[in-house]
Motif scaffolding. Sequence first.
Motif, PDB file in Angstrom:
ATOM      1  N   UNK A   1       0.855  -1.183   0.000  1.00 20.55           N
ATOM      2  CA  UNK A   1       0.000   0.000   0.000  1.00 20.55           C
ATOM      3  C   UNK A   1       0.894   1.236   0.000  1.00 20.55           C
ATOM      4  N   UNK A   2       0.701   2.099  -0.961  1.00 20.47           N
ATOM      5  CA  UNK A   2       1.440   3.361  -1.050  1.00 20.47           C
ATOM      6  C   UNK A   2       0.576   4.449  -0.442  1.00 20.47           C
ATOM      7  N   UNK A   3       1.175   5.302   0.402  1.00 23.43           N
ATOM      8  CA  UNK A   3       0.377   6.365   1.009  1.00 23.43           C
ATOM      9  C   UNK A   3       1.145   7.670   1.035  1.00 23.43           C
ATOM     10  N   UNK A   4       0.390   8.760   1.132  1.00 23.89           N
ATOM     11  CA  UNK A   4       0.947  10.090   1.364  1.00 23.89           C
ATOM     12  C   UNK A   4      -0.078  10.867   2.177  1.00 23.89           C
ATOM     13  N   UNK A   5       0.312  12.012   2.699  1.00 28.35           N
ATOM     14  CA  UNK A   5      -0.557  12.709   3.647  1.00 28.35           C
ATOM     15  C   UNK A   5      -0.330  14.213   3.594  1.00 28.35           C
ATOM     16  N   UNK A   6      -1.223  14.935   4.270  1.00 32.05           N
ATOM     17  CA  UNK A   6      -1.086  16.381   4.448  1.00 32.05           C
ATOM     18  C   UNK A   6      -1.728  16.744   5.772  1.00 32.05           C
ATOM     19  N   UNK A   7      -1.149  17.741   6.466  1.00 36.32           N
ATOM     20  CA  UNK A   7      -1.768  18.176   7.716  1.00 36.32           C
ATOM     21  C   UNK A   7      -1.799  19.696   7.800  1.00 36.32           C
ATOM     22  N   UNK A   8      -2.785  20.196   8.539  1.00 39.26           N
ATOM     23  CA  UNK A   8      -2.976  21.633   8.749  1.00 39.26           C
ATOM     24  C   UNK A   8      -3.360  21.883  10.206  1.00 39.26           C
ATOM     25  N   UNK A   9      -3.256  23.135  10.605  1.00 43.08           N
ATOM     26  CA  UNK A   9      -3.628  23.480  11.975  1.00 43.08           C
ATOM     27  C   UNK A   9      -5.138  23.435  12.189  1.00 43.08           C
ATOM     28  N   UNK A  10      -5.912  23.859  11.168  1.00 43.18           N
ATOM     29  CA  UNK A  10      -7.360  23.964  11.330  1.00 43.18           C
ATOM     30  C   UNK A  10      -8.075  23.206  10.216  1.00 43.18           C
ATOM     31  N   UNK A  11      -9.357  22.931  10.452  1.00 45.33           N
ATOM     32  CA  UNK A  11     -10.169  22.265   9.435  1.00 45.33           C
ATOM     33  C   UNK A  11     -10.382  23.159   8.217  1.00 45.33           C
TER      34      UNK A  11
END
Length: 364
Positions: free
Chosen positions: A238-248
């Motif tokens: 399974x290949x994955x990547x992601x992103x994150x932020x402080x707020x919705x």
Amino acid sequence: MKRRTLTTLSALMLIMTAALLLVAPAAGQTTTTTPTPAATTTGPSNETQVNFIACDTRAVLNATGVSLVGWDLYYQVFSAANATGTALTGIRQVAVAGEYSVSDTVTYTGGTLAAAVTGSARVWVGRESDSATVDFEFTVNDVQDGCADPENAPTTATDVGGTTGVTTTSNALYGVGRGILGPNGTVLNSNLLTEAEVVIGARQTDRYRSDTPGLIFAECDAFPLAEPGLVYDSDSVTIFWSWYTKTLDQMTEHLNAAVYNVRLNTANLPMTQRSEPVRRDGNYWVFYTATVGNLRPGHYEVGYDLTWTQVVNDGYSDYGPGTSNPASRGLCNFDVLPNPDGTSVVYTGLYFPTTGPVHNINTD
């Protein structure tokens, strides 16, 4: 978590070697073999299991597990499922050591929880001196249908501050000083430790077997703790990547503007799925996953390319056209080896190995 022991694998390799010696090559032929590296792990690891009980004015956390030296258990209670809603408590540090069975009861300071409402707790294992240095974490939910007594003896627990669920940002970078968060509450390669720049003898990453085998981070070449390790053809990749932020809201802006182009050996990943935003480690995350199944032995390369149609901000930096971060690109090279058990495998027909790095997916 399943791990092959060195003793079992070494015995198997001895049997395989003996079998090879019994088969003599025909005249004029030269037989060569490339042995599969012996898999290794890094020894004991932190483990915990939690039974969380959400009451009307307090919560009870029952925990059992194993704690390595220098690590403690942390949690924070919220008024809705999956660590969302209002923070009903600050961050709570539970002192644990070795094998433990402990309970902690905390009184809400941020409100109450009505009957039939789902409450939750974000639970993680972090450094004793820094709650933001995280080994792994997860969330637990419970419907408020009454309370219960603690299951284990109480332990030393303290409030370490924080009422919004956001811990102090750690100086350790994901994939360098701490593990990369993975889909479905996982932490990638949680049994892999940071290696020194100079190592005497074989490097751990040349022979280690990840405890998340086949889970491949699309930008792994740039992050030491994202090394895939030994990947066998019997592993479902399974290949994955992601992103994150402080707020919705910042996450919504990113999702509306992001353009991803992620490929495996130059072929598209049409089966990609995206998770809903989830709160982890003080931020909101989305995870993209593409399960490609069992791959034939050989070399593979993931090419990762992210651009934006307009400027966005993740709470830390600007991204997109005209900013200092107009694009994000990376690679992940990994090899698939024949499984040491000799198990028959049905390979996916969508992707085929190459003889070496592709390197024409993008220019990074």
